[in-house]
Design a protein around this motif. Structure first.
Motif, PDB file in Angstrom:
ATOM      1  N   HIS A 101       0.837  -1.206   0.000  1.00 53.14           N
ATOM      2  CA  HIS A 101       0.000   0.000   0.000  1.00 53.14           C
ATOM      3  C   HIS A 101       0.873   1.258   0.000  1.00 53.14           C
ATOM      4  N   PRO A 102       1.638   1.494  -1.067  1.00 49.57           N
ATOM      5  CA  PRO A 102       2.570   2.624  -1.034  1.00 49.57           C
ATOM      6  C   PRO A 102       1.888   3.981  -0.870  1.00 49.57           C
ATOM      7  N   GLN A 103       0.721   4.165  -1.468  1.00 50.75           N
ATOM      8  CA  GLN A 103       0.081   5.475  -1.340  1.00 50.75           C
ATOM      9  C   GLN A 103      -0.438   5.698   0.079  1.00 50.75           C
ATOM     10  N   LEU A 104      -0.996   4.688   0.698  1.00 55.21           N
ATOM     11  CA  LEU A 104      -1.459   4.837   2.078  1.00 55.21           C
ATOM     12  C   LEU A 104      -0.280   4.964   3.048  1.00 55.21           C
ATOM     13  N   ILE A 105       0.817   4.264   2.769  1.00 52.32           N
ATOM     14  CA  ILE A 105       2.019   4.392   3.603  1.00 52.32           C
ATOM     15  C   ILE A 105       2.598   5.801   3.448  1.00 52.32           C
ATOM     16  N   GLY A 106       2.696   6.284   2.209  1.00 51.59           N
ATOM     17  CA  GLY A 106       3.178   7.645   1.978  1.00 51.59           C
ATOM     18  C   GLY A 106       2.299   8.673   2.670  1.00 51.59           C
ATOM     19  N   PHE A 107       0.985   8.474   2.605  1.00 50.17           N
ATOM     20  CA  PHE A 107       0.035   9.367   3.263  1.00 50.17           C
ATOM     21  C   PHE A 107       0.234   9.333   4.777  1.00 50.17           C
ATOM     22  N   SER A 108       0.485   8.145   5.321  1.00 50.57           N
ATOM     23  CA  SER A 108       0.725   8.003   6.762  1.00 50.57           C
ATOM     24  C   SER A 108       1.993   8.742   7.186  1.00 50.57           C
ATOM     25  N   ILE A 109       3.031   8.634   6.390  1.00 48.84           N
ATOM     26  CA  ILE A 109       4.280   9.353   6.689  1.00 48.84           C
ATOM     27  C   ILE A 109       4.036  10.856   6.633  1.00 48.84           C
ATOM     28  N   TRP A 110       3.241  11.315   5.659  1.00 50.64           N
ATOM     29  CA  TRP A 110       2.867  12.719   5.552  1.00 50.64           C
ATOM     30  C   TRP A 110       2.194  13.188   6.848  1.00 50.64           C
ATOM     31  N   ALA A 111       1.260  12.393   7.365  1.00 52.53           N
ATOM     32  CA  ALA A 111       0.535  12.761   8.586  1.00 52.53           C
ATOM     33  C   ALA A 111       1.478  12.809   9.787  1.00 52.53           C
ATOM     34  N   VAL A 112       2.351  11.822   9.913  1.00 50.17           N
ATOM     35  CA  VAL A 112       3.314  11.795  11.027  1.00 50.17           C
ATOM     36  C   VAL A 112       4.236  13.009  10.950  1.00 50.17           C
ATOM     37  N   ALA A 113       4.699  13.336   9.747  1.00 48.23           N
ATOM     38  CA  ALA A 113       5.583  14.494   9.579  1.00 48.23           C
ATOM     39  C   ALA A 113       4.899  15.770  10.045  1.00 48.23           C
ATOM     40  N   HIS A 114       3.624  15.913   9.731  1.00 42.61           N
ATOM     41  CA  HIS A 114       2.896  17.109  10.159  1.00 42.61           C
ATOM     42  C   HIS A 114       2.660  17.128  11.671  1.00 42.61           C
ATOM     43  N   LEU A 115       2.426  15.972  12.266  1.00 35.78           N
ATOM     44  CA  LEU A 115       2.258  15.918  13.725  1.00 35.78           C
ATOM     45  C   LEU A 115       3.561  16.259  14.446  1.00 35.78           C
ATOM     46  N   LEU A 116       4.673  15.936  13.834  1.00 35.39           N
ATOM     47  CA  LEU A 116       5.971  16.208  14.436  1.00 35.39           C
ATOM     48  C   LEU A 116       6.195  17.704  14.666  1.00 35.39           C
ATOM     49  N   VAL A 117       5.703  18.540  13.765  1.00 33.85           N
ATOM     50  CA  VAL A 117       5.938  19.979  13.873  1.00 33.85           C
ATOM     51  C   VAL A 117       4.696  20.769  14.287  1.00 33.85           C
ATOM     52  N   ASN A 118       3.572  20.103  14.447  1.00 31.06           N
ATOM     53  CA  ASN A 118       2.330  20.773  14.836  1.00 31.06           C
ATOM     54  C   ASN A 118       1.743  20.055  16.045  1.00 31.06           C
ATOM     55  N   GLY A 119       2.108  20.506  17.218  1.00 26.16           N
ATOM     56  CA  GLY A 119       1.662  19.850  18.447  1.00 26.16           C
ATOM     57  C   GLY A 119       0.491  20.542  19.102  1.00 26.16           C
ATOM     58  N   ASP A 120      -0.515  20.906  18.308  1.00 24.04           N
ATOM     59  CA  ASP A 120      -1.706  21.559  18.852  1.00 24.04           C
ATOM     60  C   ASP A 120      -2.930  20.672  18.626  1.00 24.04           C
ATOM     61  N   VAL A 121      -3.993  20.947  19.360  1.00 24.17           N
ATOM     62  CA  VAL A 121      -5.186  20.101  19.308  1.00 24.17           C
ATOM     63  C   VAL A 121      -5.795  20.018  17.896  1.00 24.17           C
ATOM     64  N   PRO A 122      -5.953  21.146  17.158  1.00 23.28           N
ATOM     65  CA  PRO A 122      -6.495  21.004  15.804  1.00 23.28           C
ATOM     66  C   PRO A 122      -5.634  20.099  14.908  1.00 23.28           C
ATOM     67  N   SER A 123      -4.311  20.136  15.092  1.00 18.44           N
ATOM     68  CA  SER A 123      -3.428  19.261  14.315  1.00 18.44           C
ATOM     69  C   SER A 123      -3.592  17.810  14.726  1.00 18.44           C
ATOM     70  N   PHE A 124      -3.799  17.573  16.022  1.00 18.67           N
ATOM     71  CA  PHE A 124      -4.048  16.203  16.476  1.00 18.67           C
ATOM     72  C   PHE A 124      -5.308  15.660  15.813  1.00 18.67           C
ATOM     73  N   VAL A 125      -6.341  16.494  15.739  1.00 18.69           N
ATOM     74  CA  VAL A 125      -7.605  16.064  15.122  1.00 18.69           C
ATOM     75  C   VAL A 125      -7.405  15.813  13.632  1.00 18.69           C
ATOM     76  N   LEU A 126      -6.804  16.786  12.924  1.00 20.50           N
ATOM     77  CA  LEU A 126      -6.665  16.666  11.470  1.00 20.50           C
ATOM     78  C   LEU A 126      -5.653  15.591  11.079  1.00 20.50           C
ATOM     79  N   PHE A 127      -4.408  15.790  11.441  1.00 15.75           N
ATOM     80  CA  PHE A 127      -3.363  14.867  10.981  1.00 15.75           C
ATOM     81  C   PHE A 127      -3.433  13.522  11.696  1.00 15.75           C
ATOM     82  N   GLY A 128      -3.777  13.552  12.984  1.00 20.42           N
ATOM     83  CA  GLY A 128      -3.962  12.290  13.717  1.00 20.42           C
ATOM     84  C   GLY A 128      -5.148  11.510  13.173  1.00 20.42           C
ATOM     85  N   GLY A 129      -6.242  12.217  12.882  1.00 17.36           N
ATOM     86  CA  GLY A 129      -7.419  11.554  12.318  1.00 17.36           C
ATOM     87  C   GLY A 129      -7.140  10.957  10.948  1.00 17.36           C
ATOM     88  N   LEU A 130      -6.418  11.696  10.110  1.00 17.93           N
ATOM     89  CA  LEU A 130      -6.074  11.173   8.781  1.00 17.93           C
ATOM     90  C   LEU A 130      -5.100   9.995   8.880  1.00 17.93           C
TER      91      LEU A 130
END
Length: 186
Positions: A101-130
């Protein structure tokens, strides 16, 4: 926050519809595809508007090291996503044949990368949810189709195409972030 959550729920519903209720989705044919595409567009609009308007506690922010790691992860995410670009069963480059599942794995890495630099509740909802959606989608696909045959191999001279695509997309996305006031380079 309500629009953000509604957008996230619409995204999940539109993407998991054919996995959860394949008969209903198949019965609708092209109308179903159009409906899903419109739902995905609406979900992105809701998520963007909701994220920009959302407010919440901040637990961490960008640091020098996390910005560098984020940028590296984003480049890797775009590359892994790109190796899965050919339709299922079509020839893929080496890595695209190793990851189911390369596209879903790539998407997951994208979400983790965004959580790494955005440690706020809206980011947890958006990137964590995705992130949760992408990982759940992998599980749903694997349950529905437990057997997997790696696709055929693309010619060796085409190995560079996903690398170039990842670099170009990375540059475009970085430029868009800068234009919107979110410099990904610190």
């Amino acid at each position: 926050m309500t629009l953000l959550i509604l957008g996230l729920l619409l995204w999940v519903a539109a993407h998991t519809w054919k996995r959860v209720s394949p008969g209903t989705r198949a019965d609708m044919g092209d109308r179903g595809r159009l409906f899903a595409a419109l739902a995905i567009i609406a979900s992105v609009v809701l998520m963007v508007i909701g994220y920009r308007a959302a407010d919440g506690a901040v637990y961490w922010g960008r640091a020098g090291w996390s910005t560098g790691v984020n940028n590296l992860l984003m480049l890797v995410a775009f590359y892994i996503y790109a190796v899965g670009a050919p339709k299922p069963g079509k020839p893929r480059v080496w890595l695209g044949r190793k990851i189911r599942h390369p596209q879903l794995i790539g998407f997951s890495i994208w979400a983790v990368a965004h959580l790494l630099v955005n440690g706020d509740v809206p980011s947890f909802v958006l990137f964590g949810g995705l992130l949760v959606w992408a990982l759940a989608e992998i599980v749903l696909i694997n349950r529905a189709e437990p057997e997997w045959t790696p696709p055929p191999h693309r010619s060796a001279r085409k190995e560079f195409i996903p690398i170039v695509a990842a670099i170009v997309i990375y540059a475009i996305v970085a430029a868009i972030h800068i234009l919107l006031g979110y410099n990904p380079f610190g």
